[in-house]
Design a protein around this motif. Structure first.
Motif, mmCIF file in Angstrom:
data_model
loop_
_atom_site.group_PDB
_atom_site.id
_atom_site.type_symbol
_atom_site.label_atom_id
_atom_site.label_comp_id
_atom_site.label_asym_id
_atom_site.label_seq_id
_atom_site.Cartn_x
_atom_site.Cartn_y
_atom_site.Cartn_z
ATOM 1 N N PHE A 184 2.805 6.544 -1.134
ATOM 2 C CA PHE A 184 1.912 6.825 -0.023
ATOM 3 C C PHE A 184 2.678 6.749 1.290
ATOM 4 O O PHE A 184 3.582 5.927 1.449
ATOM 5 C CB PHE A 184 0.767 5.792 0.022
ATOM 6 C CG PHE A 184 -0.070 5.775 -1.220
ATOM 7 C CD1 PHE A 184 -1.055 6.721 -1.416
ATOM 8 C CD2 PHE A 184 0.135 4.810 -2.187
ATOM 9 C CE1 PHE A 184 -1.832 6.699 -2.569
ATOM 10 C CE2 PHE A 184 -0.636 4.776 -3.335
ATOM 11 C CZ PHE A 184 -1.622 5.730 -3.526
ATOM 12 N N TYR A 194 -6.431 0.749 -2.380
ATOM 13 C CA TYR A 194 -5.126 0.720 -3.052
ATOM 14 C C TYR A 194 -5.100 -0.207 -4.271
ATOM 15 O O TYR A 194 -4.495 0.128 -5.282
ATOM 16 C CB TYR A 194 -4.022 0.362 -2.053
ATOM 17 C CG TYR A 194 -3.937 1.388 -0.949
ATOM 18 C CD1 TYR A 194 -3.323 2.614 -1.162
ATOM 19 C CD2 TYR A 194 -4.521 1.158 0.291
ATOM 20 C CE1 TYR A 194 -3.277 3.580 -0.171
ATOM 21 C CE2 TYR A 194 -4.482 2.116 1.294
ATOM 22 C CZ TYR A 194 -3.863 3.328 1.057
ATOM 23 O OH TYR A 194 -3.826 4.283 2.037
ATOM 24 N N PRO A 226 -2.107 4.258 5.143
ATOM 25 C CA PRO A 226 -1.556 3.282 4.190
ATOM 26 C C PRO A 226 -0.779 2.157 4.869
ATOM 27 O O PRO A 226 -0.831 1.011 4.418
ATOM 28 C CB PRO A 226 -0.633 4.122 3.304
ATOM 29 C CG PRO A 226 -1.142 5.514 3.424
ATOM 30 C CD PRO A 226 -1.672 5.621 4.822
ATOM 31 N N ASP A 247 -4.295 1.033 -8.050
ATOM 32 C CA ASP A 247 -3.281 0.380 -8.871
ATOM 33 C C ASP A 247 -3.868 0.064 -10.257
ATOM 34 O O ASP A 247 -3.267 0.377 -11.285
ATOM 35 C CB ASP A 247 -2.784 -0.878 -8.167
ATOM 36 C CG ASP A 247 -1.637 -1.550 -8.893
ATOM 37 O OD1 ASP A 247 -0.734 -0.848 -9.389
ATOM 38 O OD2 ASP A 247 -1.637 -2.790 -8.968
ATOM 39 N N ASN A 289 0.808 -1.211 0.000
ATOM 40 C CA ASN A 289 0.000 0.000 0.000
ATOM 41 C C ASN A 289 0.843 1.264 0.000
ATOM 42 O O ASN A 289 0.313 2.350 0.142
ATOM 43 C CB ASN A 289 -0.931 0.019 1.217
ATOM 44 C CG ASN A 289 -1.854 -1.176 1.232
ATOM 45 O OD1 ASN A 289 -2.366 -1.579 0.206
ATOM 46 N ND2 ASN A 289 -2.036 -1.765 2.382
ATOM 47 N N SER A 290 2.163 1.137 -0.157
ATOM 48 C CA SER A 290 3.009 2.323 -0.054
ATOM 49 C C SER A 290 3.473 2.868 -1.400
ATOM 50 O O SER A 290 3.911 4.005 -1.470
ATOM 51 C CB SER A 290 4.230 2.037 0.826
ATOM 52 O OG SER A 290 5.085 1.097 0.191
#
Length: 157
Positions: A119, A132, A124, A136, A7-8
């Motif tokens: 993020f 997320y 996140p 993407d 999620n980053s």
């Protein structure tokens, strides 16, 4: 720049059969992103570092929009970089996002689009705050849509 936290960071790279200046002109005209049904940027002036605006996100590309505040980060016609930043909480402690669309020359008639978002913050890290996986998917769809728009509507006209 990928991280162990899925999620980053999101990144998609797409090659477009068009000169970089043609792709940049379409990308830089943020108030006329007719090619983009997932993200719309609204700014009261041309993109420049520090200029504030509203980001409208349609997670399903169906004209149902969620609005967020943003500021333009790095904007460079020389380096072909368009970046916008958003955050929630003091210094982005709950959420921060650095969204970048950068163009590179492959050849005289071919351009590479590097589209990414980094993020940060607590949400996140916990997998909360935004969908997320949907983002993407949507960033890849944005790349493909920009490619199709430039190659068919701009280059062929």
């Amino acid at each position: 720049m990928p991280s162990s936290n899925p999620n980053s960071y999101i990144e998609h790279i797409t090659d477009i059969e068009a000169p970089i200046d043609v792709v940049w002109k379409v990308l830089f005209d943020v108030n006329d992103w007719e090619w983009n049904k997932w993200t719309r940027l609204e700014a009261n002036s041309i993109p420049a570092e520090g200029v504030k605006g509203n980001l409208n996100a349609s997670y399903d590309g169906n004209d149902e929009w969620e609005t967020f505040d943003f500021n333009f980060g790095e904007v460079s016609s020389k380096d072909y970089i368009l970046q916008w930043l958003g955050s929630v909480g003091p210094s982005g402690c709950l959420f921060s996002g650095v969204h970048t669309m950068e163009l590179e020359v492959i050849s005289e008639h071919k351009t590479r689009l590097i589209h990414s978002e980094k993020f940060g913050g607590l949400l996140p890290a916990l997998g909360l705050g935004l969908p997320y996986e949907t983002l993407d998917r949507n960033y890849l769809l944005m790349n493909e849509s920009l490619k199709k728009f430039v190659e068919t509507k701009v280059i062929d006209s």
